[in-house]
Scaffold this motif. Structure first.
Motif, PDB file in Angstrom:
ATOM      1  N   HIS A   1       0.794  -1.225   0.000  1.00  0.00           N
ATOM      2  CA  HIS A   1       0.000   0.000   0.000  1.00  0.00           C
ATOM      3  C   HIS A   1       0.826   1.275   0.000  1.00  0.00           C
ATOM      4  N   VAL A   2       1.887   1.335   0.808  1.00  0.00           N
ATOM      5  CA  VAL A   2       2.665   2.563   0.952  1.00  0.00           C
ATOM      6  C   VAL A   2       4.154   2.246   0.994  1.00  0.00           C
ATOM      7  N   ALA A   3       4.960   3.267   0.721  1.00  0.00           N
ATOM      8  CA  ALA A   3       6.406   3.168   0.904  1.00  0.00           C
ATOM      9  C   ALA A   3       6.757   3.898   2.198  1.00  0.00           C
ATOM     10  N   ALA A   4       7.853   3.465   2.833  1.00  0.00           N
ATOM     11  CA  ALA A   4       8.333   4.100   4.056  1.00  0.00           C
ATOM     12  C   ALA A   4       9.853   3.992   4.084  1.00  0.00           C
ATOM     13  N   PRO A   5      10.524   4.920   4.774  1.00  0.00           N
ATOM     14  CA  PRO A   5      11.987   4.853   4.853  1.00  0.00           C
ATOM     15  C   PRO A   5      12.444   3.523   5.446  1.00  0.00           C
ATOM     16  N   GLY A   6      13.447   2.914   4.813  1.00  0.00           N
ATOM     17  CA  GLY A   6      13.922   1.623   5.305  1.00  0.00           C
ATOM     18  C   GLY A   6      15.406   1.397   5.089  1.00  0.00           C
ATOM     19  N   SER A   7      16.114   2.386   4.544  1.00  0.00           N
ATOM     20  CA  SER A   7      17.555   2.254   4.292  1.00  0.00           C
ATOM     21  C   SER A   7      18.345   3.145   5.235  1.00  0.00           C
ATOM     22  N   GLN A   8      19.362   2.549   5.838  1.00  0.00           N
ATOM     23  CA  GLN A   8      20.258   3.286   6.732  1.00  0.00           C
ATOM     24  C   GLN A   8      19.495   4.036   7.830  1.00  0.00           C
ATOM     25  N   ILE A   9      18.659   3.285   8.550  1.00  0.00           N
ATOM     26  CA  ILE A   9      17.873   3.828   9.655  1.00  0.00           C
ATOM     27  C   ILE A   9      18.664   3.623  10.953  1.00  0.00           C
ATOM     28  N   TYR A  10      18.874   4.691  11.703  1.00  0.00           N
ATOM     29  CA  TYR A  10      19.584   4.620  12.977  1.00  0.00           C
ATOM     30  C   TYR A  10      18.648   3.987  13.991  1.00  0.00           C
ATOM     31  N   SER A  11      18.995   2.809  14.472  1.00  0.00           N
ATOM     32  CA  SER A  11      18.079   2.032  15.300  1.00  0.00           C
ATOM     33  C   SER A  11      18.795   1.464  16.517  1.00  0.00           C
ATOM     34  N   SER A  12      17.995   1.118  17.514  1.00  0.00           N
ATOM     35  CA  SER A  12      18.553   0.465  18.696  1.00  0.00           C
ATOM     36  C   SER A  12      19.016  -0.941  18.314  1.00  0.00           C
ATOM     37  N   ALA A  13      20.045  -1.416  19.033  1.00  0.00           N
ATOM     38  CA  ALA A  13      20.623  -2.728  18.747  1.00  0.00           C
ATOM     39  C   ALA A  13      20.933  -3.421  20.077  1.00  0.00           C
ATOM     40  N   PRO A  14      21.132  -4.737  20.032  1.00  0.00           N
ATOM     41  CA  PRO A  14      21.481  -5.458  21.265  1.00  0.00           C
ATOM     42  C   PRO A  14      22.743  -4.877  21.925  1.00  0.00           C
ATOM     43  N   GLY A  15      22.845  -5.068  23.213  1.00  0.00           N
ATOM     44  CA  GLY A  15      24.010  -4.586  23.946  1.00  0.00           C
ATOM     45  C   GLY A  15      23.927  -3.110  24.284  1.00  0.00           C
ATOM     46  N   ASN A  16      22.689  -2.597  24.390  1.00  0.00           N
ATOM     47  CA  ASN A  16      22.486  -1.198  24.752  1.00  0.00           C
ATOM     48  C   ASN A  16      23.237  -0.258  23.803  1.00  0.00           C
ATOM     49  N   SER A  17      23.104  -0.532  22.488  1.00  0.00           N
ATOM     50  CA  SER A  17      23.819   0.264  21.493  1.00  0.00           C
ATOM     51  C   SER A  17      22.875   0.666  20.358  1.00  0.00           C
ATOM     52  N   TYR A  18      23.424   1.402  19.420  1.00  0.00           N
ATOM     53  CA  TYR A  18      22.688   1.839  18.240  1.00  0.00           C
ATOM     54  C   TYR A  18      23.530   1.568  17.012  1.00  0.00           C
ATOM     55  N   LYS A  19      22.850   1.329  15.879  1.00  0.00           N
ATOM     56  CA  LYS A  19      23.581   1.182  14.628  1.00  0.00           C
ATOM     57  C   LYS A  19      22.635   1.435  13.460  1.00  0.00           C
ATOM     58  N   TYR A  20      23.199   1.615  12.292  1.00  0.00           N
ATOM     59  CA  TYR A  20      22.412   1.829  11.086  1.00  0.00           C
ATOM     60  C   TYR A  20      22.006   0.478  10.521  1.00  0.00           C
ATOM     61  N   LEU A  21      20.715   0.331  10.244  1.00  0.00           N
ATOM     62  CA  LEU A  21      20.186  -0.909   9.692  1.00  0.00           C
ATOM     63  C   LEU A  21      19.311  -0.592   8.484  1.00  0.00           C
ATOM     64  N   SER A  22      19.114  -1.577   7.641  1.00  0.00           N
ATOM     65  CA  SER A  22      18.258  -1.428   6.467  1.00  0.00           C
ATOM     66  C   SER A  22      17.378  -2.655   6.333  1.00  0.00           C
ATOM     67  N   GLY A  23      16.194  -2.463   5.798  1.00  0.00           N
ATOM     68  CA  GLY A  23      15.298  -3.592   5.551  1.00  0.00           C
ATOM     69  C   GLY A  23      13.851  -3.222   5.802  1.00  0.00           C
ATOM     70  N   THR A  24      12.981  -4.150   5.456  1.00  0.00           N
ATOM     71  CA  THR A  24      11.559  -3.903   5.692  1.00  0.00           C
ATOM     72  C   THR A  24      11.266  -3.801   7.182  1.00  0.00           C
ATOM     73  N   SER A  25      12.108  -4.418   8.013  1.00  0.00           N
ATOM     74  CA  SER A  25      11.937  -4.307   9.462  1.00  0.00           C
ATOM     75  C   SER A  25      12.237  -2.908   9.966  1.00  0.00           C
ATOM     76  N   MET A  26      12.899  -2.102   9.166  1.00  0.00           N
ATOM     77  CA  MET A  26      13.156  -0.702   9.516  1.00  0.00           C
ATOM     78  C   MET A  26      12.043   0.197   8.967  1.00  0.00           C
ATOM     79  N   ALA A  27      11.392  -0.224   7.883  1.00  0.00           N
ATOM     80  CA  ALA A  27      10.311   0.572   7.286  1.00  0.00           C
ATOM     81  C   ALA A  27       8.996   0.395   8.042  1.00  0.00           C
ATOM     82  N   THR A  28       8.728  -0.806   8.484  1.00  0.00           N
ATOM     83  CA  THR A  28       7.460  -1.102   9.156  1.00  0.00           C
ATOM     84  C   THR A  28       7.199  -0.208  10.369  1.00  0.00           C
ATOM     85  N   PRO A  29       8.203   0.054  11.234  1.00  0.00           N
ATOM     86  CA  PRO A  29       7.932   0.938  12.379  1.00  0.00           C
ATOM     87  C   PRO A  29       7.544   2.360  11.984  1.00  0.00           C
ATOM     88  N   HIS A  30       7.974   2.821  10.821  1.00  0.00           N
ATOM     89  CA  HIS A  30       7.562   4.154  10.377  1.00  0.00           C
ATOM     90  C   HIS A  30       6.052   4.192  10.155  1.00  0.00           C
TER      91      HIS A  30
END
Length: 159
Positions: free
Chosen positions: A15-44
């Motif tokens: 139905h819609v497009a959403a940002p999903g490339s190079q999204i600054y996201s939380s990561a294991p180990g109490n850290s953050y990193k850039y991730l890409s994928g539909t799992s990054m677009a869905t939260p938008h």
């Protein structure tokens, strides 16, 4: 307005497009990193739905969905690749939600509603709803039954 190489698309299924490339996201180990994928677009998209519903809590789930679909920012590069041909846009969605008329309950309520749950399993509802109609149905177009979770969230309507 460009799709990533890994993007899912389909004029009848997406139905819609959403940002999903190079999204600054939380990561294991109490850290953050850039991730890409539909799992990054869905939260938008789900975050936008939550934002709209927080802004106008009286709207139904179907109305929130329609607001998101109607408020996309159209891009020629997305035409034919999804039903809306657009990217989610929070500003447009909130402006659309402001003007959207929420459902109004009828003045004449049904005299009684009874639900007999035939499958008491957790996460499952199945049964018979009996509605004793209002004596004056002049302002009632139809009856629809909504199940509400213990947390107060409207679940999928019945009927």
């Amino acid at each position: 307005g460009e799709l990533s190489s890994f993007s899912c698309y389909g004029n009848a299924t997406v139905h819609v497009a959403a940002p999903g490339s190079q999204i600054y996201s939380s990561a294991p180990g109490n850290s953050y990193k850039y991730l890409s994928g539909t799992s990054m677009a869905t939260p938008h998209v789900s975050g936008l739905a939550a934002l709209v519903w927080t802004y106008r809590p009286q709207l139904s789930m179907q109305q929130v969905k329609q607001i998101i679909l109607d408020s996309v920012e159209k891009y020629s590069t997305l035409e034919g690749k999804m039903t809306t041909g657009g990217l989610v846009n929070a500003k447009n969605a909130l402006e659309t939600a402001w003007a959207f008329e929420p459902p109004q309950p009828p003045k004449h309520a049904p005299r009684a509603i009874q639900f007999v749950d035939e499958d008491p399993g957790v996460g499952v509802y199945s049964g018979v709803v009996t509605i004793t109609a209002a004596s004056d149905e002049s302002d009632i177009e139809y009856y629809r039954v909504y199940c509400v979770s213990k947390a107060g969230f409207q679940l999928q309507p019945l009927g």
